[in-house]
Structures are given as C-alpha cells and as structure tokens.
Design an enzyme around this catalytic site. Structure first.
Site, mmCIF file in Angstrom:
data_model
loop_
_atom_site.group_PDB
_atom_site.id
_atom_site.type_symbol
_atom_site.label_atom_id
_atom_site.label_comp_id
_atom_site.label_asym_id
_atom_site.label_seq_id
_atom_site.Cartn_x
_atom_site.Cartn_y
_atom_site.Cartn_z
ATOM 1 N N HIS A 1 3.334 -8.275 -5.066
ATOM 2 C CA HIS A 1 2.858 -6.888 -5.164
ATOM 3 C C HIS A 1 1.786 -6.670 -4.088
ATOM 4 C CE1 HIS A 1 0.961 -3.238 -6.593
ATOM 5 N NE2 HIS A 1 2.074 -3.021 -7.279
ATOM 6 N N GLU B 1 8.383 -1.021 -2.430
ATOM 7 C CA GLU B 1 7.261 -0.147 -2.792
ATOM 8 C C GLU B 1 6.414 0.147 -1.554
ATOM 9 O OE1 GLU B 1 6.017 -0.533 -7.201
ATOM 10 O OE2 GLU B 1 5.070 -2.147 -6.099
HETATM 11 P P1 PGA Z 1 2.698 3.618 -9.497
HETATM 12 O O1 PGA Z 1 2.629 2.031 -9.257
HETATM 13 O O2 PGA Z 1 3.978 3.911 -10.215
HETATM 14 O O3 PGA Z 1 1.483 3.915 -10.324
HETATM 15 O O4 PGA Z 1 2.654 4.249 -8.157
HETATM 16 C C1 PGA Z 1 3.747 1.291 -8.877
HETATM 17 C C2 PGA Z 1 3.382 -0.160 -8.679
HETATM 18 O O5 PGA Z 1 2.325 -0.460 -8.097
HETATM 19 O O6 PGA Z 1 4.147 -1.065 -9.081
#
Ligand code: PGA
Length: 247
Positions: free
Chosen positions: A96, A165
C-alpha cells in the site's frame, strides 16, 4: 469473480464487528452473492477475533501489511506472515502506498510477497503512481516497474491480486477518467500476462471508490473489483457499493 475489499486502515475497536455483521447479513440475502468475494482488512489488534468470528462466512479477513521475515525474529512491533496465518487470516495487503512512503522498497516487498505466499496467504499487491509521475506521463512505466521489480514468474499468480491505486486518488474524492483507467488496467493485465505468466490476471481499482462513482467504474468490465478505504468503515456505504455495482 469480483472482489470488494475493505481496507480499514487505523480504524476499529472490538465492537466494530457490528459493521461486518451487517455486511455479512446483506451478502447472505443478496441474489448476486455468488458473483463476488468480500474481504475486510482490520488493524492487527482485531485480526484474531474477526478471523475467528468470520471463519467459513461470506466475509474473509486479511491484514493490512506484514513484516518481511517469515516467522519469528527479534524485530520489535513486527508481525510476520506466519503469525497472520496462524490467527486465521486468509489475505494480506502488501505495498500500500502508505507503507511504500514509510520505506517499503521493492526488495522488502518481494520478501513480503514471497513469505506470505509460503504461508498460504493470498496477496493483494498494491501499485500506483504519484501525482507528479502522472503529470510527467510516467504512469504506465511506473506501474510496470512496480510489478516486475517485485513479483516473480515463479510466484503462484493464482494467489496474487493486484490493486491499482493511484496515490492522488486515495482519500481525495478524485478518480481517473474512464479511458485513462481502461488503458491502465489493460496495461497492468498485459504486463502480468506477458512478463509474469499470469494466465488470468485479477486487477482491482482503489482510490475514493463510493456508491456513486461505482456506477461509472462498473462500466469498465476489465476491473475485477475494488479496494475500498473510507467507504468500508460504514456498512451502509460498503453495501451501497455492492448494490450499485449490480444495479
Ligand atoms: P480510499 O482509500 O477509498 O479512502 O480512497 C483506498 C485505499 O487506500 O486503499
């Protein structure tokens, strides 16, 4: 199969299990329930109770991270893939952007993936470009490097899910446009197939997913599901995402 994965980050106390109970009941009554899997990653403090409570239930439990050594070591505050598996968790997030920013290098991430797979954890491997990389048109190159520098052909790709992401979309309410996102997901799948011999790549999207924008996101059939942060802390918001996805 689609995935709805909730990343709680630093949220939750024992009674927050009520949120999972509600999500679980909804899923059991949902006619679409066999089309998707639900995974929630609570903080380490809740991993054992939640994993035991949801053993053999619709919801599966995972950790948000793991240490880069396999079992036991003299590393204060570290929690290994072996320990995570032993309390009944099935998944772990790895890579992450929060953890990359704290110093997770490709080498460290490679060990985390390797030891997680060795301990039969399924890996949700997160990748994503920063705002400045996007501005410099380096998105695809960045993602390729994040994949090939960490994952190995010899890894069992059936046990690895990739979550795309973009860092600039996490917690900001911003999501990539339809054509950008389609291009990026297609690119990630191409790299997984060609460089990593992944026959059936599973690629999720994460970053500000909610019950509204999922109506746009679901049009991109190449997306195999979502990694959901903020909206996973409320059973209603999380359920709305599933409902609107299948509307
Ligand atoms: P968010 O976070 O949906 O609050 O943007 C996603 C994540 O960091 O996995």
């Amino acid at each position: 199969m689609k995935y709805f994965i909730g990343n709680w980050k630093m949220f939750g106390v024992p009674r927050s299990i009520n949120i999972l109970n509600k999500i679980n009941s909804y899923c059991l009554s949902d006619k679409n329930r066999n089309k998707y899997k639900v995974v929630i990653t609570p903080p380490f403090t809740l991993l054992e109770t939640f994993s035991k409570k949801f053993k053999n239930k619709k919801i599966m439990i995972g950790s948000q991270n793991c240490y880069h050594k396999e079992k036991f070591s003299a590393d204060t505050s570290a929690i290994s893939p072996f320990m995570i598996k032993k309390v009944g968790s099935k998944y772990t997030l790895i890579g992450h952007s929060d953890n990359r920013l704290e110093g997770d290098t490709d080498l460290i991430l490679n060990d985390k993936v390797k030891y997680s797979l060795k301990n039969n954890l399924k890996v949700i491997f997160c990748i994503g470009e920063s705002k400045s990389q996007k501005k410099k048109n380096q998105t695809l190159k960045t993602l390729t490097n994040q994949l090939v520098n960490v994952l190995e052909k010899k890894f069992d790709m059936n046990n690895i899910i990739v979550a795309y992401e973009p860092i600039w979309s996490i917690g900001t309410g911003k999501t990539p446009g339809h054509s950008d996102l389609l291009q990026t997901i297609t690119h990630i799948k191409k790299i997984l197939k060609s460089n990593l011999k992944d026959k059936n790549p599973v690629v999720l999207y994460g970053g500000s997913v909610d019950g509204n924008n999922v109506s746009m996101l679901r049009q991109i059939k190449q997306i195999d599901g979502f990694l959901i942060g903020g909206a996973s802390k409320s059973s209603k918001k999380f359920i709305d995402i599933i409902k609107n996805y299948y509307r």
